[in-house]
Design a protein around this motif. Structure first.
Motif, mmCIF file in Angstrom:
data_model
loop_
_atom_site.group_PDB
_atom_site.id
_atom_site.type_symbol
_atom_site.label_atom_id
_atom_site.label_comp_id
_atom_site.label_asym_id
_atom_site.label_seq_id
_atom_site.Cartn_x
_atom_site.Cartn_y
_atom_site.Cartn_z
ATOM 1 N N ASP A 59 33.808 11.898 36.833
ATOM 2 C CA ASP A 59 33.658 11.014 35.867
ATOM 3 C C ASP A 59 32.436 10.917 35.149
ATOM 4 N N LEU A 60 31.933 11.011 36.598
ATOM 5 C CA LEU A 60 30.195 10.483 36.243
ATOM 6 C C LEU A 60 29.247 12.106 36.990
ATOM 7 N N LEU A 61 29.271 12.903 36.227
ATOM 8 C CA LEU A 61 28.127 14.220 36.776
ATOM 9 C C LEU A 61 27.342 14.418 35.735
ATOM 10 N N VAL A 62 25.890 13.894 37.017
ATOM 11 C CA VAL A 62 24.881 13.410 35.870
ATOM 12 C C VAL A 62 23.848 14.268 35.816
ATOM 13 N N LYS A 63 23.405 14.352 34.941
ATOM 14 C CA LYS A 63 23.042 15.716 33.774
ATOM 15 C C LYS A 63 21.689 15.220 33.738
ATOM 16 N N LYS A 64 21.088 13.796 33.817
ATOM 17 C CA LYS A 64 19.537 13.705 33.539
ATOM 18 C C LYS A 64 19.366 11.920 33.404
ATOM 19 N N ILE A 65 18.300 11.957 33.577
ATOM 20 C CA ILE A 65 17.717 10.799 33.998
ATOM 21 C C ILE A 65 16.693 9.798 33.145
ATOM 22 N N VAL A 66 17.165 8.911 32.035
ATOM 23 C CA VAL A 66 16.054 8.639 31.135
ATOM 24 C C VAL A 66 15.950 7.535 31.504
ATOM 25 N N TRP A 67 13.997 7.663 31.717
ATOM 26 C CA TRP A 67 13.432 6.184 32.483
ATOM 27 C C TRP A 67 13.107 4.740 31.197
ATOM 28 N N SER A 68 13.346 3.999 31.027
ATOM 29 C CA SER A 68 12.486 3.041 30.224
ATOM 30 C C SER A 68 11.360 3.299 30.352
ATOM 31 N N ALA A 69 10.420 2.499 29.176
ATOM 32 C CA ALA A 69 9.411 2.725 29.358
ATOM 33 C C ALA A 69 8.412 1.692 30.325
ATOM 34 N N THR A 70 8.929 0.717 30.038
ATOM 35 C CA THR A 70 8.152 -0.304 31.350
ATOM 36 C C THR A 70 8.895 0.976 33.173
ATOM 37 N N GLY A 71 10.342 0.999 33.422
ATOM 38 C CA GLY A 71 10.597 2.052 34.579
ATOM 39 C C GLY A 71 11.338 1.252 35.067
ATOM 40 N N ASN A 72 11.235 0.123 34.609
ATOM 41 C CA ASN A 72 12.277 -1.286 35.335
ATOM 42 C C ASN A 72 14.343 -0.701 35.519
ATOM 43 N N ASN A 73 14.514 -0.066 34.111
ATOM 44 C CA ASN A 73 15.637 0.371 34.259
ATOM 45 C C ASN A 73 15.849 2.054 33.820
ATOM 46 N N PHE A 74 17.342 2.236 34.057
ATOM 47 C CA PHE A 74 16.831 3.341 33.116
ATOM 48 C C PHE A 74 18.607 4.507 32.958
ATOM 49 N N ILE A 75 18.634 4.821 32.003
ATOM 50 C CA ILE A 75 20.241 5.361 31.948
ATOM 51 C C ILE A 75 19.966 6.493 32.956
ATOM 52 N N VAL A 76 21.352 6.921 33.671
ATOM 53 C CA VAL A 76 21.997 7.452 33.967
ATOM 54 C C VAL A 76 23.252 8.691 33.005
ATOM 55 N N VAL A 77 22.338 9.799 32.774
ATOM 56 C CA VAL A 77 23.719 10.587 31.512
ATOM 57 C C VAL A 77 24.367 11.582 32.412
ATOM 58 N N GLY A 78 25.836 11.472 31.569
ATOM 59 C CA GLY A 78 26.353 12.408 32.384
ATOM 60 C C GLY A 78 26.815 13.179 31.053
ATOM 61 N N HIS A 79 28.261 13.983 31.819
ATOM 62 C CA HIS A 79 28.057 14.848 30.249
ATOM 63 C C HIS A 79 29.236 14.400 29.313
ATOM 64 N N LYS A 80 30.361 13.376 30.185
ATOM 65 C CA LYS A 80 31.708 12.758 29.056
ATOM 66 C C LYS A 80 30.736 10.845 28.777
ATOM 67 N N THR A 81 29.678 10.546 29.437
ATOM 68 C CA THR A 81 29.467 8.740 30.264
ATOM 69 C C THR A 81 28.171 9.063 30.102
ATOM 70 N N ALA A 82 28.113 7.889 30.105
ATOM 71 C CA ALA A 82 26.022 7.075 30.197
ATOM 72 C C ALA A 82 26.803 5.550 30.746
ATOM 73 N N PHE A 83 25.412 4.986 31.705
ATOM 74 C CA PHE A 83 25.672 3.778 31.266
ATOM 75 C C PHE A 83 24.080 3.317 32.485
ATOM 76 N N ILE A 84 23.716 2.276 32.280
ATOM 77 C CA ILE A 84 22.166 1.934 32.740
ATOM 78 C C ILE A 84 22.068 1.184 33.902
ATOM 79 N N GLY A 85 21.014 1.809 34.695
ATOM 80 C CA GLY A 85 21.342 1.002 35.910
ATOM 81 C C GLY A 85 19.402 0.560 36.378
#
Length: 226
Positions: free
Chosen positions: A183-209
């Motif tokens: 369901d979520l195989l982590v392809k990459k992490i995208v950090w926000s400018a502040t570093g407080n949040n990040f986006i977990v990007v999968g092949h078909k799904t993404a969510f904010i951490g």
């Protein structure tokens, strides 16, 4: 205005990646022979040069910490490789794995992944090119990304977890709430400018951490690597 000219020579044969230092005074080149060369931006003269190590005895002799990903009770974790485990770094043929060089936001560290050793991440001191750590993953590294404010490097390999390297240790972050591992195989992490949040990007799904760092967490990780 043309201040300097750089031509590929025998010492830097086969450019795989180029990187500007944060200050703009230097740039680094990684060649097909896994050699890193740092040049001045004005005279385009080499000032530092290092070869990526190819086996554990070489890096352990210089007191470099080597972290290796293992699977423990079905989950990703990291161990520190001992001097007794004198094995070569894994080299695999992977057409989709490109060489990568990235400098940390503070400018102190340089992470390198070679297409010749796509399961390994090498961490260097940017100013001296002295190797600091090596992280050996079980799968080919798909993405590297520095936290914009802190010395934290995310390492993704396309599984349901990702690694985080810091100067005090290397640990795994597991993705909760997914019953099916595909369901979520982590392809990459995208950090926000502040570093407080990040986006977990999968092949078909993404969510904010949300990134939460506490003193107790740092102490725990420091103790875990001895």
């Amino acid at each position: 205005m043309l201040l300097g000219k750089y031509e590929q020579g025998l010492e830097i044969l086969g450019i795989r990646n180029l990187l500007w230092y944060n200050t703009g005074d230097f740039f680094a080149a990684l060649n097909s022979m896994d050699t890193i060369t740092v040049f001045t931006s004005t005279t385009v003269r080499p000032v530092l040069q290092r070869q990526l190590p190819s086996a554990l005895p070489l890096v352990i002799a210089y007191r470099v910490i080597v972290f290796q990903e293992i699977e423990q009770e079905g989950q990703m974790t990291f161990i520190v490789v001992s001097k007794a485990e004198a094995v070569a770094f894994p080299k695999v043929v992977c057409a989709k794995s490109a060489s990568v060089m990235l400098q940390s936001g503070c400018g102190s560290y340089l992470c390198v992944k070679s297409e010749n050793m796509p399961k390994c991440v090498f961490i260097y001191n940017s100013k001296t090119l002295k190797i600091n750590s090596v992280v050996i993953m079980r799968n080919v590294v798909t993405s590297l990304a520095w936290h914009p404010k802190k010395v934290i490097l995310s390492i993704c390999t396309g599984i349901q977890a990702f690694g985080l390297w810091t100067p005090i240790g290397c640990f795994a972050v597991h993705i909760p709430g997914f019953q099916n591992v595909t369901d979520l195989l982590v392809k990459k992490i995208v950090w926000s400018a502040t570093g407080n949040n990040f986006i977990v990007v999968g092949h078909k799904t993404a969510f904010i951490g949300i990134m939460t760092l506490t003193k107790n967490t740092h102490e725990e990780k420091r103790n875990s690597i001895g």
